[in-house]
Scaffold this active site. Structure first.
Site, mmCIF file in Angstrom:
data_model
loop_
_atom_site.group_PDB
_atom_site.id
_atom_site.type_symbol
_atom_site.label_atom_id
_atom_site.label_comp_id
_atom_site.label_asym_id
_atom_site.label_seq_id
_atom_site.Cartn_x
_atom_site.Cartn_y
_atom_site.Cartn_z
ATOM 1 N N SER A 65 10.138 7.369 -16.419
ATOM 2 C CA SER A 65 9.173 6.534 -15.706
ATOM 3 C C SER A 65 8.457 5.661 -16.731
ATOM 4 O O SER A 65 7.689 6.171 -17.555
ATOM 5 C CB SER A 65 8.161 7.399 -14.950
ATOM 6 O OG SER A 65 7.058 6.599 -14.541
ATOM 7 N N GLY A 120 -1.981 2.317 0.249
ATOM 8 C CA GLY A 120 -1.345 2.363 1.563
ATOM 9 C C GLY A 120 -0.157 1.439 1.707
ATOM 10 O O GLY A 120 0.176 1.023 2.806
ATOM 11 N N ASP A 168 7.740 3.999 6.893
ATOM 12 C CA ASP A 168 7.692 3.503 5.519
ATOM 13 C C ASP A 168 9.092 3.318 4.945
ATOM 14 O O ASP A 168 9.413 2.285 4.354
ATOM 15 C CB ASP A 168 6.887 4.454 4.641
ATOM 16 C CG ASP A 168 5.435 4.544 5.062
ATOM 17 O OD1 ASP A 168 5.008 3.704 5.885
ATOM 18 O OD2 ASP A 168 4.732 5.448 4.591
ATOM 19 N N TYR A 218 -5.690 13.919 10.204
ATOM 20 C CA TYR A 218 -4.422 13.412 10.754
ATOM 21 C C TYR A 218 -3.816 14.445 11.696
ATOM 22 O O TYR A 218 -3.445 14.137 12.834
ATOM 23 C CB TYR A 218 -3.471 13.117 9.585
ATOM 24 C CG TYR A 218 -2.071 12.714 9.971
ATOM 25 C CD1 TYR A 218 -1.721 11.369 10.106
ATOM 26 C CD2 TYR A 218 -1.088 13.670 10.177
ATOM 27 C CE1 TYR A 218 -0.426 11.000 10.435
ATOM 28 C CE2 TYR A 218 0.207 13.314 10.514
ATOM 29 C CZ TYR A 218 0.538 11.992 10.632
ATOM 30 O OH TYR A 218 1.812 11.620 10.973
#
Length: 381
Positions: A65, A120, A168, A218
């Site tokens: 990464s 988000g 997504d 949620y």
């Protein structure tokens, strides 16, 4: 970013691989509708994950990464799961492909991204989609695009502990430049809608806050919706999800469900219809109606679904005062961004005002991201 990845890849592995990328996403409207069988209306954006990848002929993955300056190696068996959270996304994609019968081996990779974390825009879905698309291509597996999206979703569920919907990953895989997509989360049918708001810009204002309520809240809202749908189903057996219900059917059960469950269901039924209204408006090029529906969504998320917060309501109020065409909280809520549809001539003044007023009230500036609707998962030349 590509040059930095390439330089590191050569340093680590001695030669070049193939480049792949996928995108983060925005959702214009249709929030908390996915698990209610409704519609969502996302688009891929010009911020995402890019990776250089080459097959290495072994049964091990060597991954670096660039953003975290961290190197990990892992095998492809279930017991080989890495401890680093970012590596689990790549490992999970490999495992989900293998579970579906895909014959894959080890590879070398260096990756980086420019999706803002915690805002988000689904950096995790972009990461999953990049590697699902790349491995499907490099190993010529013939997996269709919907299954690639499901592989990303299953990675979240089984390896990262997030019981997310499909939106997504769908947006990251299916994204098309200049188009938003209406996805029916019940039937998985989808349609592209050209999005070319001449004279307007899409801008995200990131509150840079995330309140801790999110995951438990949620789940509570999901349970509210399921109770309301079950109550309506007594009178109307065809109602599988709240998406199937009408407002008048909700009124029939108002006295047998809690006031809270009623408000949650009222929001969802209204939001499902708002997505359809926005699609109709876009086909007419009517961006004023699109903006009006965005404000209605924010009101519903703040007052009925109660997933907004003081910072997001403040940004929405500033947008209204500045004459912004449309504004609402984007995503699950409790922090993150507002998405704003702004006329070009109001853009600079709105941003300056929002930054100044927000900093004065909350002690820090919001981050500003101008958004361009772009392509999803792809091989780069």
């Amino acid at each position: 970013m590509k040059a930095r990845i390439s330089e590191k890849f050569r340093t680590l592995f001695g030669h070049d691989g193939d480049f792949f990328a996928s995108a983060g996403r925005i959702n214009l409207i249709g929030e908390h509708t996915d698990y209610n069988g409704g519609y969502v209306f996302p688009g891929a954006i010009d911020k995402g994950i890019m990776a250089e990848i080459e097959l290495n002929g072994s049964d091990r993955v060597h991954a670096y990464s660039l953003d975290l300056d961290e190197y990990v190696e892992f095998g492809l068996k279930e017991e080989d799961a890495p401890s680093q959270s970012w590596a689990r996304y790549i490992f999970g994609v490999c495992r989900e492909i293998i579970k579906r019968g895909g014959q894959i081996g080890g590879f070398n990779t260096v990756f980086a991204g420019d999706v803002p974390l915690g805002a988000g825009m689904s950096s995790s879905a972009a990461l999953e989609s990049t590697f699902a698309f790349a491995l499907n291509f490099l190993y010529d597996l013939g997996i269709d695009k919907f299954e690639l999206a499901r592989i990303g979703q299953a990675t979240e569920h089984n390896y990262c502990g997030v019981k997310c919907g499909i939106m997504d990953q769908f947006a990251s895989i299916f994204g098309r430049k200049g188009n938003l997509m209406r996805l029916d989360c019940k039937t998985m049918e989808y349609k592209y809608y050209p999005f070319d708001p001449k004279g307007y810009r899409l801008v995200l204002l990131d509150s840079v806050v995330k309140h801790e309520l999110a995951s438990s809240a949620y789940n509570k809202r999901r349970e509210s919706c399921e109770r309301a749908a079950a109550a309506i189903r007594h009178n109307h057996p065809e109602v599988e999800f709240l998406r199937d219900a009408r407002k008048e059917w909700l009124e029939e059960v108002r006295t047998v469900i809690s006031e809270e469950d009623y408000r949650r269901a009222e929001y969802v039924i209204g939001e499902v219809q708002r997505v359809l209204d926005v699609c109709d408006a876009l086909e007419r090029g009517d961006y004023e109606t699109v903006g009006k529906k965005m404000y209605e969504t924010h009101y519903g998320m703040s007052r009925l679904y109660e997933v907004s917060c003081e910072e997001l309501d403040f940004l929405n109020d500033i947008a209204k005062e500045c004459g912004v065409t449309g504004s609402r909280v984007m995503g699950g809520g409790f922090g993150g961004c507002t998405i704003n549809l702004v006329k070009n001539e109001l853009h600079d003044e709105f941003i300056a005002r929002a930054i100044e007023a927000f900093k004065e009230k909350f002690g820090h500036e919001p981050k500003v991201y101008d958004v361009v609707i772009s392509d999803g998962a792809r091989k780069l030349e």
